[in-house]
Design a protein around this motif. Structure first.
Motif, short mmCIF file in Angstrom:
data_model
loop_
_atom_site.label_atom_id
_atom_site.label_comp_id
_atom_site.label_asym_id
_atom_site.label_seq_id
_atom_site.Cartn_x
_atom_site.Cartn_y
_atom_site.Cartn_z
N HIS A 153 -9.94 -4.42 -7.72
CA HIS A 153 -9.40 -5.20 -6.61
C HIS A 153 -9.38 -6.71 -6.86
O HIS A 153 -9.30 -7.49 -5.92
N LYS A 154 -9.42 -7.12 -8.11
CA LYS A 154 -9.44 -8.55 -8.37
C LYS A 154 -8.12 -9.22 -7.99
O LYS A 154 -8.06 -10.43 -7.83
N PHE A 155 -7.04 -8.42 -7.86
CA PHE A 155 -5.76 -8.96 -7.44
C PHE A 155 -5.44 -8.59 -5.99
O PHE A 155 -4.30 -8.65 -5.57
N ALA A 156 -6.45 -8.18 -5.24
CA ALA A 156 -6.21 -7.72 -3.87
C ALA A 156 -5.79 -8.86 -2.95
O ALA A 156 -5.11 -8.65 -1.96
N PHE A 157 -6.22 -10.11 -3.27
CA PHE A 157 -5.88 -11.27 -2.46
C PHE A 157 -6.33 -11.05 -1.02
O PHE A 157 -5.58 -11.22 -0.06
N ALA A 158 -7.60 -10.62 -0.87
CA ALA A 158 -8.17 -10.36 0.45
C ALA A 158 -9.69 -10.50 0.37
O ALA A 158 -10.28 -10.39 -0.71
N ASN A 159 -10.32 -10.76 1.51
CA ASN A 159 -11.78 -10.75 1.57
C ASN A 159 -12.25 -9.31 1.39
O ASN A 159 -11.69 -8.39 1.99
N GLN A 160 -13.31 -9.11 0.58
CA GLN A 160 -13.74 -7.76 0.26
C GLN A 160 -15.20 -7.53 0.63
O GLN A 160 -16.03 -8.41 0.51
N THR A 205 -6.77 -14.93 6.01
CA THR A 205 -6.03 -16.19 6.04
C THR A 205 -4.53 -15.91 6.20
O THR A 205 -4.05 -14.81 5.90
N PRO A 206 -3.77 -16.90 6.67
CA PRO A 206 -2.31 -16.72 6.81
C PRO A 206 -1.64 -16.30 5.51
O PRO A 206 -0.74 -15.45 5.52
N MET A 207 -2.06 -16.87 4.37
CA MET A 207 -1.46 -16.52 3.09
C MET A 207 -1.80 -15.09 2.70
O MET A 207 -0.96 -14.36 2.17
N GLN A 208 -3.04 -14.68 2.96
CA GLN A 208 -3.43 -13.30 2.66
C GLN A 208 -2.60 -12.33 3.48
O GLN A 208 -2.14 -11.30 2.96
N LYS A 209 -2.40 -12.64 4.74
CA LYS A 209 -1.60 -11.77 5.60
C LYS A 209 -0.14 -11.75 5.18
O LYS A 209 0.52 -10.71 5.22
N LEU A 210 0.36 -12.91 4.76
CA LEU A 210 1.76 -13.01 4.36
C LEU A 210 2.08 -12.11 3.17
O LEU A 210 3.13 -11.47 3.13
N PHE A 211 1.16 -12.02 2.21
CA PHE A 211 1.40 -11.23 1.00
C PHE A 211 0.69 -9.87 1.03
O PHE A 211 0.71 -9.15 0.04
N SER A 212 0.09 -9.51 2.15
CA SER A 212 -0.72 -8.29 2.22
C SER A 212 0.07 -7.02 1.90
O SER A 212 -0.44 -6.13 1.21
N GLY A 213 1.28 -6.91 2.39
CA GLY A 213 2.07 -5.71 2.13
C GLY A 213 2.37 -5.53 0.65
O GLY A 213 2.35 -4.41 0.13
N ILE A 214 2.60 -6.65 -0.04
CA ILE A 214 2.90 -6.61 -1.47
C ILE A 214 1.65 -6.28 -2.28
O ILE A 214 1.66 -5.40 -3.15
N THR A 215 0.54 -7.00 -1.99
CA THR A 215 -0.68 -6.78 -2.76
C THR A 215 -1.27 -5.40 -2.50
O THR A 215 -1.81 -4.76 -3.41
N TYR A 216 -1.15 -4.92 -1.26
CA TYR A 216 -1.67 -3.59 -0.96
C TYR A 216 -0.83 -2.52 -1.66
O TYR A 216 -1.37 -1.51 -2.15
#
Length: 376
Positions: free
Chosen positions: A136-143, A239-250
């Motif tokens: 998950h190092k590229f998850a771009f989310a709090n873990q 964060t707003p950026m995490q949410k913005l890219f969440s669909g792609i990173t997930y």
């Protein structure tokens, strides 16, 4: 009946959207479309509208768009086509255009998966649980981590307390639980005492509280509640950026997870000369229909997650360099780009014909295996 209807609806949307990608890309490039088919031949029904036949075929495992000149040998000086005919012929289009048309279906399935995952993540408050196996190092989310209940022993303290497999343990005795070891410390320090467990359903993030009394286990020689455990990673897009890219990173993490699981199945089968794990882990239409029924029982969010996963899988499988699939056709275009001339058409034609026959055979075998699993 509901399972069958939902399964057919999901399959229809995924296949039609995939083929619509090819259709739109071809039309935008000025390429003629001879047939837009749902399912694989032979044909059940067809209607010609304009230049295109819209058909329904007997094998409901895919679809196709037949383009004008798709199987032609390409520009031929001895072939007297009018300029207008050449302009609508796939074979006469530039290499970049043909590449875009071939990959358009994969692109549509990727976009659909990402959009559905955005809907799922928004519905879950941008918090989702995923297997620990994924990097998950590229998850771009709090873990963070949670402990997952994988099994509940009959007549155990957990069973009496009402724990269910598939739930995660968020806290025990007001202690936040982030590992199996943490949970074991709490359980073993509270023998014969009531312990409050906060449980969470990973499919919808709803929580509930139960009371369990750990009792001494002769088998473990320690207090226990009678559950099988595993660990989950919780991705929290804050964060707003995490949410913005969440669909792609997930979506990326989902593809990585699926690839790792399949790789482990193949590796185990080769190392132990046993194909049972692959047979159990791979599903065809019948197996997917069964999964659809399970998703329906878990709620709309699970159905959407299944649909997104299937759309991702359809995109990934189609982009593989397998003859008869989009990836196989794209591979020949890449070869053409390297050698700067079209691959001998008969070679490509036979490759796709053999590939198609092998794929149909695999579909039949997987479907037969799915039926056997249901019977057992």
């Amino acid at each position: 009946m509901l399972t069958v209807v939902v399964f057919i609806l999901i399959l229809s949307i995924l296949v039609m959207l995939h083929e619509l990608g090819h259709f739109i890309a071809a039309k935008r490039a000025g390429i003629g479309v001879e047939e837009f088919g749902f399912g694989l031949p032979p044909r059940i029904w067809g209607k010609k509208i304009g230049e295109t036949i819209y058909s329904i075929n007997w094998l409901p495992f895919g679809g196709f768009v037949k383009l004008v000149g798709e199987d032609d040998a390409g520009p031929d000086k001895n072939k007297k086509l009018k300029d207008e005919e050449k302009s609508r012929n796939f074979a006469y289009k530039s290499l970049p255009i043909r590449m875009r048309v071939v990959l358009a279906g994969v692109f549509m399935n990727l976009v659909l998966a990402v959009l559905i995952f955005y809907v799922v993540l928004i519905s879950l408050g941008f918090k989702v649980s995923v297997p620990l196996i994924v990097d998950h190092k590229f998850a771009f989310a709090n873990q963070s981590k949670q402990v997952l209940v994988t099994d509940v022993a009959a007549d155990s303290a957990a069973a009496k307390a009402g724990l269910n497999s598939g739930e995660s343990i968020v806290s025990a005795a007001n202690v936040q639980i982030g590992s199996i070891e943490q949970l074991q410390v709490v359980i073993r320090s509270n023998e014969n005492k009531e312990v409050q467990l906060v449980l969470e359903n990973p499919t919808n993030n709803k929580q509930r509280t139960v009371s369990v009394v750990p009792v001494h286990s002769d088998q473990l020689n320690a207090p226990a509640i009678g559950v099988g455990l595993d660990e989950l990673v919780v991705l929290n897009y804050k964060t707003p950026m995490q949410k913005l890219f969440s669909g792609i990173t997930y979506s990326y993490n989902t593809v990585v997870y699926s690839g790792k699981i399949f790789g482990r199945l193949i590796g185990y089968s080769i190392a132990h000369h046993d194909i049972t794990p692959v047979k159990e882990g791979v599903s065809g239409p019948v197996g997917i229909a069964k999964l659809t029924g399970e998703a329906i029982s878990l709620g709309p969010i699970s159905v959407l997650q299944l649909m997104a996963l299937l759309s991702l899988n359809l995109a990934v499988i189609n982009v593989l360099p397998i003859p008869a699939l989009d990836g196989g056709r794209f591979f020949f275009l890449v070869v053409e780009a390297v050698i700067r001339r079209r691959v001998y058409p008969q070679v490509e034609k036979w490759a796709h014909t053999i590939g198609f026959a092998v794929l149909i055979g695999l579909i039949v075998l997987v479907t037969f295996n799915d039926i056997l699993k249901l019977l057992h």
